[in-house]
Design an enzyme around this catalytic site. Structure first.
Site, PDB file in Angstrom:
ATOM      1  N   GLY A 154      20.060-122.974 -39.055  1.00 57.82           N
ATOM      2  CA  GLY A 154      19.493-122.670 -40.367  1.00 57.82           C
ATOM      3  C   GLY A 154      17.978-122.638 -40.305  1.00 57.82           C
ATOM      4  O   GLY A 154      17.292-123.023 -41.253  1.00 57.82           O
ATOM      5  N   TYR A 210      29.471-131.260 -52.091  1.00 55.86           N
ATOM      6  CA  TYR A 210      28.199-131.457 -51.377  1.00 55.86           C
ATOM      7  C   TYR A 210      28.032-132.934 -50.997  1.00 55.86           C
ATOM      8  O   TYR A 210      27.676-133.274 -49.863  1.00 55.86           O
ATOM      9  CB  TYR A 210      27.046-130.976 -52.256  1.00 55.86           C
ATOM     10  CG  TYR A 210      25.695-130.932 -51.574  1.00 55.86           C
ATOM     11  CD1 TYR A 210      25.386-129.919 -50.663  1.00 55.86           C
ATOM     12  CD2 TYR A 210      24.723-131.893 -51.839  1.00 55.86           C
ATOM     13  CE1 TYR A 210      24.147-129.862 -50.037  1.00 55.86           C
ATOM     14  CE2 TYR A 210      23.478-131.853 -51.218  1.00 55.86           C
ATOM     15  CZ  TYR A 210      23.194-130.831 -50.324  1.00 55.86           C
ATOM     16  OH  TYR A 210      21.960-130.792 -49.712  1.00 55.86           O
ATOM     17  N   ASN A 242      20.806-128.402 -39.215  1.00 56.13           N
ATOM     18  CA  ASN A 242      20.151-128.269 -40.515  1.00 56.13           C
ATOM     19  C   ASN A 242      20.804-127.235 -41.435  1.00 56.13           C
ATOM     20  O   ASN A 242      20.637-127.295 -42.652  1.00 56.13           O
ATOM     21  CB  ASN A 242      18.674-127.896 -40.262  1.00 56.13           C
ATOM     22  CG  ASN A 242      17.975-127.388 -41.487  1.00 56.13           C
ATOM     23  OD1 ASN A 242      17.584-128.166 -42.360  1.00 56.13           O
ATOM     24  ND2 ASN A 242      17.845-126.063 -41.605  1.00 56.13           N
ATOM     25  N   ASP A 274      26.281-118.156 -36.662  1.00 51.86           N
ATOM     26  CA  ASP A 274      27.022-118.717 -37.792  1.00 51.86           C
ATOM     27  C   ASP A 274      27.664-120.004 -37.286  1.00 51.86           C
ATOM     28  O   ASP A 274      28.575-119.959 -36.449  1.00 51.86           O
ATOM     29  CB  ASP A 274      28.092-117.707 -38.250  1.00 51.86           C
ATOM     30  CG  ASP A 274      28.986-118.267 -39.357  1.00 51.86           C
ATOM     31  OD1 ASP A 274      28.834-119.458 -39.718  1.00 51.86           O
ATOM     32  OD2 ASP A 274      29.837-117.504 -39.856  1.00 51.86           O
ATOM     33  N   VAL A 275      27.218-121.142 -37.765  1.00 56.55           N
ATOM     34  CA  VAL A 275      27.683-122.423 -37.200  1.00 56.55           C
ATOM     35  C   VAL A 275      29.161-122.687 -37.464  1.00 56.55           C
ATOM     36  O   VAL A 275      29.753-123.567 -36.838  1.00 56.55           O
ATOM     37  CB  VAL A 275      26.833-123.629 -37.693  1.00 56.55           C
ATOM     38  CG1 VAL A 275      25.409-123.532 -37.200  1.00 56.55           C
ATOM     39  CG2 VAL A 275      26.899-123.773 -39.211  1.00 56.55           C
ATOM     40  N   ALA A 317      30.360-135.149 -50.554  1.00 54.97           N
ATOM     41  CA  ALA A 317      31.346-135.524 -49.528  1.00 54.97           C
ATOM     42  C   ALA A 317      30.864-135.106 -48.134  1.00 54.97           C
ATOM     43  O   ALA A 317      30.976-135.885 -47.180  1.00 54.97           O
ATOM     44  CB  ALA A 317      32.695-134.878 -49.846  1.00 54.97           C
ATOM     45  N   LYS A 350      27.764-134.575 -47.126  1.00 53.22           N
ATOM     46  CA  LYS A 350      26.535-135.249 -46.703  1.00 53.22           C
ATOM     47  C   LYS A 350      26.830-136.700 -46.277  1.00 53.22           C
ATOM     48  O   LYS A 350      26.182-137.226 -45.379  1.00 53.22           O
ATOM     49  CB  LYS A 350      25.470-135.169 -47.802  1.00 53.22           C
ATOM     50  CG  LYS A 350      24.931-133.749 -48.019  1.00 53.22           C
ATOM     51  CD  LYS A 350      24.406-133.122 -46.732  1.00 53.22           C
ATOM     52  CE  LYS A 350      23.622-131.839 -46.939  1.00 53.22           C
ATOM     53  NZ  LYS A 350      23.207-131.206 -45.673  1.00 53.22           N
TER      54      LYS A 350
HETATM   55  N1  NAD Z   1      16.116-128.521 -50.386  1.00 50.09           N
HETATM   56  C1  NAD Z   1      16.522-129.741 -50.697  1.00 50.09           C
HETATM   57  O1  NAD Z   1      16.138-130.314 -51.731  1.00 50.09           O
HETATM   58  C2  NAD Z   1      17.470-130.472 -49.774  1.00 50.09           C
HETATM   59  C3  NAD Z   1      17.733-131.818 -50.046  1.00 50.09           C
HETATM   60  C4  NAD Z   1      18.593-132.516 -49.205  1.00 50.09           C
HETATM   61  C5  NAD Z   1      19.182-131.882 -48.120  1.00 50.09           C
HETATM   62  N2  NAD Z   1      18.917-130.562 -47.898  1.00 50.09           N
HETATM   63  C6  NAD Z   1      19.573-129.942 -46.744  1.00 50.09           C
HETATM   64  O2  NAD Z   1      18.596-129.357 -45.914  1.00 50.09           O
HETATM   65  C7  NAD Z   1      19.176-128.257 -45.196  1.00 50.09           C
HETATM   66  C8  NAD Z   1      18.284-127.036 -45.326  1.00 50.09           C
HETATM   67  O3  NAD Z   1      18.225-126.650 -46.687  1.00 50.09           O
HETATM   68  P1  NAD Z   1      17.018-125.814 -47.330  1.00 50.09           P
HETATM   69  O4  NAD Z   1      16.635-126.512 -48.567  1.00 50.09           O
HETATM   70  O5  NAD Z   1      15.997-125.495 -46.316  1.00 50.09           O
HETATM   71  O6  NAD Z   1      17.813-124.497 -47.777  1.00 50.09           O
HETATM   72  P2  NAD Z   1      17.611-122.957 -47.374  1.00 50.09           P
HETATM   73  O7  NAD Z   1      18.622-122.224 -48.175  1.00 50.09           O
HETATM   74  O8  NAD Z   1      16.177-122.566 -47.499  1.00 50.09           O
HETATM   75  O9  NAD Z   1      17.989-122.925 -45.824  1.00 50.09           O
HETATM   76  C9  NAD Z   1      19.309-123.041 -45.351  1.00 50.09           C
HETATM   77  C10 NAD Z   1      19.467-122.108 -44.172  1.00 50.09           C
HETATM   78  O10 NAD Z   1      20.795-122.296 -43.642  1.00 50.09           O
HETATM   79  C11 NAD Z   1      21.290-121.011 -43.298  1.00 50.09           C
HETATM   80  N3  NAD Z   1      22.755-121.022 -43.247  1.00 50.09           N
HETATM   81  C12 NAD Z   1      23.636-121.084 -44.287  1.00 50.09           C
HETATM   82  N4  NAD Z   1      24.900-120.998 -43.829  1.00 50.09           N
HETATM   83  C13 NAD Z   1      24.822-120.905 -42.468  1.00 50.09           C
HETATM   84  C14 NAD Z   1      25.776-120.794 -41.431  1.00 50.09           C
HETATM   85  N5  NAD Z   1      27.105-120.727 -41.692  1.00 50.09           N
HETATM   86  N6  NAD Z   1      25.340-120.742 -40.145  1.00 50.09           N
HETATM   87  C15 NAD Z   1      24.019-120.777 -39.862  1.00 50.09           C
HETATM   88  N7  NAD Z   1      23.063-120.844 -40.813  1.00 50.09           N
HETATM   89  C16 NAD Z   1      23.465-120.913 -42.101  1.00 50.09           C
HETATM   90  C17 NAD Z   1      20.752-120.084 -44.380  1.00 50.09           C
HETATM   91  O11 NAD Z   1      20.790-118.733 -43.973  1.00 50.09           O
HETATM   92  C18 NAD Z   1      19.346-120.625 -44.562  1.00 50.09           C
HETATM   93  O12 NAD Z   1      18.414-119.981 -43.723  1.00 50.09           O
HETATM   94  C19 NAD Z   1      20.592-128.082 -45.767  1.00 50.09           C
HETATM   95  O13 NAD Z   1      21.517-128.719 -44.920  1.00 50.09           O
HETATM   96  C20 NAD Z   1      20.513-128.810 -47.095  1.00 50.09           C
HETATM   97  O14 NAD Z   1      21.767-129.277 -47.537  1.00 50.09           O
HETATM   98  C21 NAD Z   1      18.083-129.849 -48.689  1.00 50.09           C
END
Ligand code: NAD
Length: 261
Positions: A13, A156, A90, A63-64, A158, A160
């Site tokens: 990601g 979500y 991530n 794609d993970v 569950a 995390k």
């Molecule tokens: N933004 C927040 O407030 C927040 C808070 C806690 C945790 N997180 C976690 O941080 C991580 C990153 O989130 P973010 O805020 O940068 O969001 P984001 O949407 O900007 O980035 C997520 C990335 O994951 C990629 N992705 C989605 N499905 C995928 C798959 N099947 N295979 C490979 N890549 C895939 C997307 O294309 C995207 O580039 C996530 O795991 C999210 O749950 C985010």
């Protein structure tokens, strides 16, 4: 020379938000970063930007949720680099809020496929290599939603919490090979994932946060950087909350601070 010079890092990601900031941070410290994302164009843009800054990066569409694609990707990294020092699991989505009674099988499964199964596939492949080289650093992206799961986000929450379980079990299995496995629990961070929500809630959340602001992707990248340093060899199985103090605050704190400040 950075502290990660000569190391190979895989970030899932990595094409946007937090993942992009992690790729930039690790490459600026000398690592060759594999910027992987399901969105190939985003991964390419990030790796191009990193290379323009004089650092090392390679984009790869991954794609993970596709376990054979994950296996092939790590075999490709073997051929190109011969090692994997750092894995940051991530990739993720927030999904749509829904009461449990209305939640579809598809929404539930998609959440598990990306966060839990995807992280498992990547960690299994990375761990095999890290065991061979007797060194590794793994960071799983959990969430503050694994401190207290939000109503409307049972799926979500569950997944995390599941990532904390994955982190703790594998930290114990891998510690003897100089491999650390840790989780990060970000609070609300500005990214595509939170854009819609923050449009109306940012001011309120910033006011409720001791740091008086919303987090930025760079705040999480800094925490990842701390955990993946070679010197951080005794930090394993931990879940690090990075939220500007948000989760610590309660109404009593607000009363006290209003009285005293
Ligand atoms: N933004 C927040 O407030 C927040 C808070 C806690 C945790 N997180 C976690 O941080 C991580 C990153 O989130 P973010 O805020 O940068 O969001 P984001 O949407 O900007 O980035 C997520 C990335 O994951 C990629 N992705 C989605 N499905 C995928 C798959 N099947 N295979 C490979 N890549 C895939 C997307 O294309 C995207 O580039 C996530 O795991 C999210 O749950 C985010």
């Amino acid at each position: 020379m950075g502290t990660l010079t000569g190391q190979v890092a895989v970030v899932t990601g990595g094409g946007s938000g937090i993942g992009k900031a992690i790729c930039q941070q690790l490459s600026s410290q000398g690592a060759h970063v594999w910027v992987t994302d399901i969105q190939a164009e985003h991964a390419s843009q990030v790796s191009e930007e990193i290379r323009q800054q004089g650092h090392q990066a390679t984009a790869f569409r991954l794609d993970v949720t596709d376990h054979s694609a994950v296996r092939d990707f790590f075999a490709h990294v073997d051929q190109e680099c011969g090692r994997v020092d750092i894995l940051v699991n991530n990739a993720g989505i927030a999904g749509h809020p829904s009461l449990l009674v209305n939640m579809s099988d598809e929404a539930w499964m998609q959440m598990f496929n990306i966060h839990v199964h995807g992280s498992f596939y990547c960690l299994r492949e990375a761990a095999k290599r890290m065991i061979q080289q007797n060194y590794g650093r793994v960071v799983n992206m959990s969430s503050l939603a694994a401190e207290t799961s939000l109503a409307g986000f049972a799926h979500y929450g569950a997944v995390k919490y599941a990532l904390v379980g994955l982190t703790e079990a594998t930290a114990k299995e891998l510690a003897g090979y100089q491999i650390t496995v840790n989780a990060i629990k970000p609070g609300v961070i500005r990214s595509a994932l939170t854009q819609g929500f923050l449009a109306s809630a940012e001011e309120r959340l910033a006011t409720a946060t001791p740091a008086k602001r919303i987090g930025n992707p760079e705040d999480i990248a800094m925490a990842v950087s701390m955990l993946v340093q070679p010197a951080a060899s005794f930090v394993t199985g931990a879940s690090l909350v990075v939220d500007g103090g948000f989760n610590l605050m309660n109404e009593m704190d607000r009363v006290m601070l209003d009285m005293l400040q």
